[in-house]
Design a protein around this motif. Sequence first.
Motif, PDB file in Angstrom:
ATOM      1  N   PRO A   1      -7.768   3.945  -9.915  1.00 32.66           N
ATOM      2  CA  PRO A   1      -9.192   3.614  -9.912  1.00 32.66           C
ATOM      3  C   PRO A   1      -9.657   2.655  -8.818  1.00 32.66           C
ATOM      4  O   PRO A   1     -10.841   2.409  -8.682  1.00 32.66           O
ATOM      5  CB  PRO A   1      -9.435   3.002 -11.297  1.00 32.66           C
ATOM      6  N   THR A   2      -8.735   2.101  -8.048  1.00 31.12           N
ATOM      7  CA  THR A   2      -9.115   1.294  -6.891  1.00 31.12           C
ATOM      8  C   THR A   2      -8.280   1.762  -5.700  1.00 31.12           C
ATOM      9  O   THR A   2      -7.208   2.344  -5.890  1.00 31.12           O
ATOM     10  CB  THR A   2      -8.865  -0.213  -7.133  1.00 31.12           C
ATOM     11  N   PRO A   3      -8.721   1.506  -4.483  1.00 34.72           N
ATOM     12  CA  PRO A   3      -7.995   2.001  -3.307  1.00 34.72           C
ATOM     13  C   PRO A   3      -6.755   1.156  -2.959  1.00 34.72           C
ATOM     14  O   PRO A   3      -6.657   0.576  -1.880  1.00 34.72           O
ATOM     15  CB  PRO A   3      -9.043   1.962  -2.199  1.00 34.72           C
ATOM     16  N   LEU A   4      -5.794   1.101  -3.875  1.00 38.05           N
ATOM     17  CA  LEU A   4      -4.586   0.303  -3.666  1.00 38.05           C
ATOM     18  C   LEU A   4      -3.736   0.779  -2.491  1.00 38.05           C
ATOM     19  O   LEU A   4      -2.910   0.024  -1.993  1.00 38.05           O
ATOM     20  CB  LEU A   4      -3.720   0.309  -4.925  1.00 38.05           C
ATOM     21  N   SER A   5      -3.929   1.992  -2.064  1.00 39.49           N
ATOM     22  CA  SER A   5      -3.135   2.505  -0.943  1.00 39.49           C
ATOM     23  C   SER A   5      -3.731   2.111   0.415  1.00 39.49           C
ATOM     24  O   SER A   5      -3.220   2.511   1.453  1.00 39.49           O
ATOM     25  CB  SER A   5      -3.002   4.018  -1.038  1.00 39.49           C
ATOM     26  N   ASP A   6      -4.784   1.312   0.403  1.00 37.52           N
ATOM     27  CA  ASP A   6      -5.429   0.845   1.631  1.00 37.52           C
ATOM     28  C   ASP A   6      -5.062  -0.627   1.852  1.00 37.52           C
ATOM     29  O   ASP A   6      -5.494  -1.503   1.095  1.00 37.52           O
ATOM     30  CB  ASP A   6      -6.944   0.999   1.500  1.00 37.52           C
ATOM     31  N   PRO A   7      -4.262  -0.937   2.884  1.00 35.11           N
ATOM     32  CA  PRO A   7      -3.869  -2.324   3.138  1.00 35.11           C
ATOM     33  C   PRO A   7      -5.054  -3.272   3.305  1.00 35.11           C
ATOM     34  O   PRO A   7      -4.986  -4.430   2.896  1.00 35.11           O
ATOM     35  CB  PRO A   7      -3.051  -2.247   4.429  1.00 35.11           C
TER      36      PRO A   7
ATOM     37  N   ALA B   1       0.834  -1.205   0.000  1.00 34.57           N
ATOM     38  CA  ALA B   1       0.000   0.000   0.000  1.00 34.57           C
ATOM     39  C   ALA B   1       0.871   1.259   0.000  1.00 34.57           C
ATOM     40  O   ALA B   1       0.569   2.232  -0.698  1.00 34.57           O
ATOM     41  CB  ALA B   1      -0.945  -0.005   1.194  1.00 34.57           C
ATOM     42  N   ASP B   2       1.957   1.238   0.762  1.00 34.31           N
ATOM     43  CA  ASP B   2       2.873   2.388   0.781  1.00 34.31           C
ATOM     44  C   ASP B   2       3.486   2.624  -0.596  1.00 34.31           C
ATOM     45  O   ASP B   2       3.586   3.762  -1.053  1.00 34.31           O
ATOM     46  CB  ASP B   2       3.990   2.172   1.807  1.00 34.31           C
ATOM     47  N   LEU B   3       3.890   1.536  -1.269  1.00 34.44           N
ATOM     48  CA  LEU B   3       4.447   1.659  -2.617  1.00 34.44           C
ATOM     49  C   LEU B   3       3.418   2.255  -3.563  1.00 34.44           C
ATOM     50  O   LEU B   3       3.713   3.212  -4.292  1.00 34.44           O
ATOM     51  CB  LEU B   3       4.894   0.284  -3.142  1.00 34.44           C
ATOM     52  N   TYR B   4       2.213   1.708  -3.550  1.00 36.91           N
ATOM     53  CA  TYR B   4       1.172   2.205  -4.451  1.00 36.91           C
ATOM     54  C   TYR B   4       0.829   3.665  -4.159  1.00 36.91           C
ATOM     55  O   TYR B   4       0.581   4.452  -5.069  1.00 36.91           O
ATOM     56  CB  TYR B   4      -0.082   1.329  -4.354  1.00 36.91           C
ATOM     57  N   ARG B   5       0.809   4.055  -2.901  1.00 39.09           N
ATOM     58  CA  ARG B   5       0.520   5.439  -2.531  1.00 39.09           C
ATOM     59  C   ARG B   5       1.587   6.381  -3.089  1.00 39.09           C
ATOM     60  O   ARG B   5       1.285   7.462  -3.586  1.00 39.09           O
ATOM     61  CB  ARG B   5       0.435   5.571  -1.010  1.00 39.09           C
ATOM     62  N   ASP B   6       2.859   5.949  -3.028  1.00 41.92           N
ATOM     63  CA  ASP B   6       3.953   6.773  -3.546  1.00 41.92           C
ATOM     64  C   ASP B   6       3.917   6.894  -5.071  1.00 41.92           C
ATOM     65  O   ASP B   6       4.238   7.941  -5.622  1.00 41.92           O
ATOM     66  CB  ASP B   6       5.312   6.188  -3.136  1.00 41.92           C
ATOM     67  N   ILE B   7       3.526   5.820  -5.748  1.00 44.97           N
ATOM     68  CA  ILE B   7       3.575   5.805  -7.212  1.00 44.97           C
ATOM     69  C   ILE B   7       2.316   6.374  -7.851  1.00 44.97           C
ATOM     70  O   ILE B   7       2.383   7.081  -8.846  1.00 44.97           O
ATOM     71  CB  ILE B   7       3.818   4.366  -7.711  1.00 44.97           C
TER      72      ILE B   7
ATOM     73  N   ILE C   1      10.146  -2.390  -3.954  1.00 45.22           N
ATOM     74  CA  ILE C   1      10.485  -1.366  -4.945  1.00 45.22           C
ATOM     75  C   ILE C   1       9.684  -1.504  -6.246  1.00 45.22           C
ATOM     76  O   ILE C   1       9.659  -0.576  -7.057  1.00 45.22           O
ATOM     77  CB  ILE C   1      11.996  -1.361  -5.261  1.00 45.22           C
ATOM     78  N   SER C   2       9.033  -2.646  -6.433  1.00 38.86           N
ATOM     79  CA  SER C   2       8.206  -2.846  -7.617  1.00 38.86           C
ATOM     80  C   SER C   2       7.209  -3.952  -7.323  1.00 38.86           C
ATOM     81  O   SER C   2       7.490  -4.854  -6.528  1.00 38.86           O
ATOM     82  CB  SER C   2       9.078  -3.218  -8.818  1.00 38.86           C
ATOM     83  N   ALA C   3       6.036  -3.886  -7.972  1.00 38.52           N
ATOM     84  CA  ALA C   3       5.019  -4.902  -7.724  1.00 38.52           C
ATOM     85  C   ALA C   3       4.135  -5.080  -8.942  1.00 38.52           C
ATOM     86  O   ALA C   3       4.027  -4.187  -9.789  1.00 38.52           O
ATOM     87  CB  ALA C   3       4.167  -4.510  -6.516  1.00 38.52           C
ATOM     88  N   ALA C   4       3.505  -6.231  -9.014  1.00 41.70           N
ATOM     89  CA  ALA C   4       2.536  -6.550 -10.063  1.00 41.70           C
ATOM     90  C   ALA C   4       1.448  -7.407  -9.443  1.00 41.70           C
ATOM     91  O   ALA C   4       1.659  -8.045  -8.411  1.00 41.70           O
ATOM     92  CB  ALA C   4       3.212  -7.285 -11.211  1.00 41.70           C
ATOM     93  N   SER C   5       0.289  -7.424 -10.074  1.00 36.46           N
ATOM     94  CA  SER C   5      -0.787  -8.255  -9.553  1.00 36.46           C
ATOM     95  C   SER C   5      -1.561  -8.880 -10.702  1.00 36.46           C
ATOM     96  O   SER C   5      -1.498  -8.418 -11.836  1.00 36.46           O
ATOM     97  CB  SER C   5      -1.732  -7.427  -8.673  1.00 36.46           C
ATOM     98  N   ALA C   6      -2.307  -9.934 -10.381  1.00 32.86           N
ATOM     99  CA  ALA C   6      -3.157 -10.602 -11.358  1.00 32.86           C
ATOM    100  C   ALA C   6      -4.417 -11.080 -10.665  1.00 32.86           C
ATOM    101  O   ALA C   6      -4.358 -11.746  -9.633  1.00 32.86           O
ATOM    102  CB  ALA C   6      -2.426 -11.791 -11.981  1.00 32.86           C
TER     103      ALA C   6
END
Length: 190
Positions: free
Chosen positions: A147-153, A136-142, A176-181
């Motif tokens: 369109p979705t609340p990725l910064s919410d754990p 969530a911290d990574l997504y908040r920074d980037i 430092i990097s992430a991906a999802s499916a």
Amino acid sequence: MNKEIRTEDAYVSVYSDPFNSRIRIDDYSGALTSVLEIIKNETPAWVEKLIVKSRLKDIVFFESRGFLNEARVNSYFLGTDMFFMTRYFSSDRQKSLAWIREELLIKTILKQETEFYQEDLSNVSVASKSDCKNLADLYRDIFPIYPTPLSDPNYLEKTMDEGTVYVFIGDRGKIISAASAEINAGYKNA
């Protein structure tokens, strides 16, 4: 929030997304007029965009009822293509004031040469719930807006429970990097 509705002659799987003021029909079967009736009944007043994951054979039906063919995903339905049929209930939602800038950005990126190399993959991990805060911290920074609340754990944990897989690269204890499916086991796609 997922909801499945069954009637005598139709089935519809509805995903409600109040965060983005939209609903998405992830699957349907049966008489298309009954499918559309269920969709109408499940579309609350707050919805600005309706998305239907359609099969090729149903495109004309949806287009004749005001839907637009927005995109195609190859081989989505066990090898056959899926089409995102959309209907907007807000003119502001339908237009993009930034589309020219977005097109230029895409063209610039595609022109750039990239160098591919493979390093040691020991720093690549499948995320668990204990990683949600760092993700969530990574997504908040980037992504200041997403369109979705990725910064919410808590949201990330919920999506993990629903089958989304997150993979990340770590360096010195930091993601430092992430991906999802999003995994769709029924149609064998992600």
